[in-house]
Design a protein around this motif. Structure first.
Motif, PDB file in Angstrom:
ATOM      1  N   HIS A   1     -26.106 -20.982 -62.047  1.00 51.00           N
ATOM      2  CA  HIS A   1     -26.903 -21.450 -60.912  1.00 51.00           C
ATOM      3  C   HIS A   1     -27.072 -20.322 -59.899  1.00 51.00           C
ATOM      4  O   HIS A   1     -26.130 -19.586 -59.630  1.00 51.00           O
ATOM      5  CB  HIS A   1     -26.199 -22.638 -60.245  1.00 51.00           C
ATOM      6  CG  HIS A   1     -26.889 -23.146 -59.027  1.00 51.00           C
ATOM      7  ND1 HIS A   1     -28.040 -23.889 -59.089  1.00 51.00           N
ATOM      8  CD2 HIS A   1     -26.589 -23.021 -57.720  1.00 51.00           C
ATOM      9  CE1 HIS A   1     -28.421 -24.191 -57.851  1.00 51.00           C
ATOM     10  NE2 HIS A   1     -27.545 -23.679 -57.010  1.00 51.00           N
ATOM     11  N   LYS A   2     -28.260 -20.195 -59.360  1.00 48.62           N
ATOM     12  CA  LYS A   2     -28.541 -19.178 -58.337  1.00 48.62           C
ATOM     13  C   LYS A   2     -28.805 -19.878 -57.008  1.00 48.62           C
ATOM     14  O   LYS A   2     -29.544 -20.852 -56.940  1.00 48.62           O
ATOM     15  CB  LYS A   2     -29.761 -18.348 -58.743  1.00 48.62           C
ATOM     16  CG  LYS A   2     -30.146 -17.303 -57.733  1.00 48.62           C
ATOM     17  CD  LYS A   2     -31.377 -16.546 -58.200  1.00 48.62           C
ATOM     18  CE  LYS A   2     -31.870 -15.607 -57.117  1.00 48.62           C
ATOM     19  NZ  LYS A   2     -33.107 -14.912 -57.530  1.00 48.62           N
ATOM     20  N   SER A   3     -28.192 -19.360 -55.958  1.00 51.50           N
ATOM     21  CA  SER A   3     -28.378 -19.877 -54.609  1.00 51.50           C
ATOM     22  C   SER A   3     -28.864 -18.740 -53.723  1.00 51.50           C
ATOM     23  O   SER A   3     -28.406 -17.607 -53.873  1.00 51.50           O
ATOM     24  CB  SER A   3     -27.053 -20.423 -54.080  1.00 51.50           C
ATOM     25  OG  SER A   3     -27.220 -20.941 -52.794  1.00 51.50           O
ATOM     26  N   ASN A   4     -29.774 -19.041 -52.819  1.00 54.90           N
ATOM     27  CA  ASN A   4     -30.318 -18.023 -51.918  1.00 54.90           C
ATOM     28  C   ASN A   4     -30.030 -18.359 -50.468  1.00 54.90           C
ATOM     29  O   ASN A   4     -30.100 -19.516 -50.072  1.00 54.90           O
ATOM     30  CB  ASN A   4     -31.846 -17.905 -52.078  1.00 54.90           C
ATOM     31  CG  ASN A   4     -32.242 -17.274 -53.380  1.00 54.90           C
ATOM     32  OD1 ASN A   4     -31.735 -16.225 -53.743  1.00 54.90           O
ATOM     33  ND2 ASN A   4     -33.139 -17.921 -54.092  1.00 54.90           N
TER      34      ASN A   4
ATOM     35  N   LYS B   1     -31.809 -19.883 -43.595  1.00 54.71           N
ATOM     36  CA  LYS B   1     -31.927 -21.069 -44.451  1.00 54.71           C
ATOM     37  C   LYS B   1     -31.191 -20.786 -45.754  1.00 54.71           C
ATOM     38  O   LYS B   1     -31.252 -19.674 -46.279  1.00 54.71           O
ATOM     39  CB  LYS B   1     -33.388 -21.382 -44.731  1.00 54.71           C
ATOM     40  CG  LYS B   1     -33.610 -22.651 -45.508  1.00 54.71           C
ATOM     41  CD  LYS B   1     -35.083 -23.006 -45.566  1.00 54.71           C
ATOM     42  CE  LYS B   1     -35.307 -24.218 -46.429  1.00 54.71           C
ATOM     43  NZ  LYS B   1     -35.254 -25.472 -45.726  1.00 54.71           N
ATOM     44  N   ALA B   2     -30.490 -21.778 -46.239  1.00 50.62           N
ATOM     45  CA  ALA B   2     -29.776 -21.676 -47.516  1.00 50.62           C
ATOM     46  C   ALA B   2     -30.404 -22.649 -48.506  1.00 50.62           C
ATOM     47  O   ALA B   2     -30.663 -23.804 -48.167  1.00 50.62           O
ATOM     48  CB  ALA B   2     -28.302 -21.983 -47.323  1.00 50.62           C
ATOM     49  N   SER B   3     -30.617 -22.181 -49.725  1.00 51.00           N
ATOM     50  CA  SER B   3     -31.279 -23.021 -50.722  1.00 51.00           C
ATOM     51  C   SER B   3     -30.455 -24.251 -51.096  1.00 51.00           C
ATOM     52  O   SER B   3     -31.014 -25.278 -51.451  1.00 51.00           O
ATOM     53  CB  SER B   3     -31.610 -22.197 -51.975  1.00 51.00           C
ATOM     54  OG  SER B   3     -30.434 -21.682 -52.563  1.00 51.00           O
ATOM     55  N   ASP B   4     -29.148 -24.170 -51.024  1.00 48.19           N
ATOM     56  CA  ASP B   4     -28.291 -25.310 -51.379  1.00 48.19           C
ATOM     57  C   ASP B   4     -27.901 -26.168 -50.175  1.00 48.19           C
ATOM     58  O   ASP B   4     -27.058 -27.048 -50.292  1.00 48.19           O
ATOM     59  CB  ASP B   4     -27.019 -24.822 -52.077  1.00 48.19           C
ATOM     60  CG  ASP B   4     -27.296 -24.357 -53.496  1.00 48.19           C
ATOM     61  OD1 ASP B   4     -28.397 -24.629 -54.012  1.00 48.19           O
ATOM     62  OD2 ASP B   4     -26.416 -23.719 -54.087  1.00 48.19           O
ATOM     63  N   SER B   5     -28.515 -25.917 -49.034  1.00 44.33           N
ATOM     64  CA  SER B   5     -28.197 -26.670 -47.823  1.00 44.33           C
ATOM     65  C   SER B   5     -28.923 -28.011 -47.819  1.00 44.33           C
ATOM     66  O   SER B   5     -29.994 -28.166 -48.413  1.00 44.33           O
ATOM     67  CB  SER B   5     -28.615 -25.858 -46.593  1.00 44.33           C
ATOM     68  OG  SER B   5     -28.504 -26.623 -45.420  1.00 44.33           O
ATOM     69  N   ASN B   6     -28.341 -28.969 -47.104  1.00 45.11           N
ATOM     70  CA  ASN B   6     -28.998 -30.268 -46.915  1.00 45.11           C
ATOM     71  C   ASN B   6     -30.049 -30.209 -45.813  1.00 45.11           C
ATOM     72  O   ASN B   6     -30.858 -31.119 -45.686  1.00 45.11           O
ATOM     73  CB  ASN B   6     -27.964 -31.341 -46.574  1.00 45.11           C
ATOM     74  CG  ASN B   6     -27.046 -31.623 -47.736  1.00 45.11           C
ATOM     75  OD1 ASN B   6     -27.419 -31.446 -48.886  1.00 45.11           O
ATOM     76  ND2 ASN B   6     -25.835 -32.059 -47.441  1.00 45.11           N
TER      77      ASN B   6
END
Length: 114
Positions: A2-5, A24-29
């Protein structure tokens, strides 16, 4: 895998002083970009055995906010250090330093305001 940015945008004035920091984080709510007054990012270069870091803060970051920021960073670094090394005694010493740091800062602020 999995890749997260994590993306960070820094808006600068004419003298290249940060005016606004958004991230901003890609895995953030969170649906929207988050606004920050300061940031610290550190990377460990294993080949060079050195820390590379970026420390930025905006023009409107107040001195007392910076002290709170550092206090919280020191406390969380102590927790992270303990989780990574299982050295609770050293972690506790780091936290004591952070508390002492904040007490001394508050004392110096009171003296300046007299």
């Amino acid at each position: 895998m999995h890749k997260s940015n994590i993306s960070i945008d820094v808006y600068l004035d004419d003298q290249k002083v940060p005016e606004q920091i958004k991230w901003k984080a890609s895995d953030s709510n969170a649906d929207m970009e988050q606004i920050a007054k300061a940031m610290m990012v550190a990377f460990w270069d294993g080949a060079d055995k050195s820390a590379l870091r970026i420390d930025l803060w905006t023009k409107d970051m107040m001195v007392d906010e910076m002290a709170d920021f550092y206090y919280q960073l020191l406390m969380t670094m102590a927790d992270t250090f303990n989780r990574a090394t299982n050295q609770p005694e050293l972690s506790a010493e780091m936290k004591e330093f952070a508390k002492d740091f904040m007490q001394k800062f508050k004392k110096s602020q009171l003296q300046q305001n007299q």
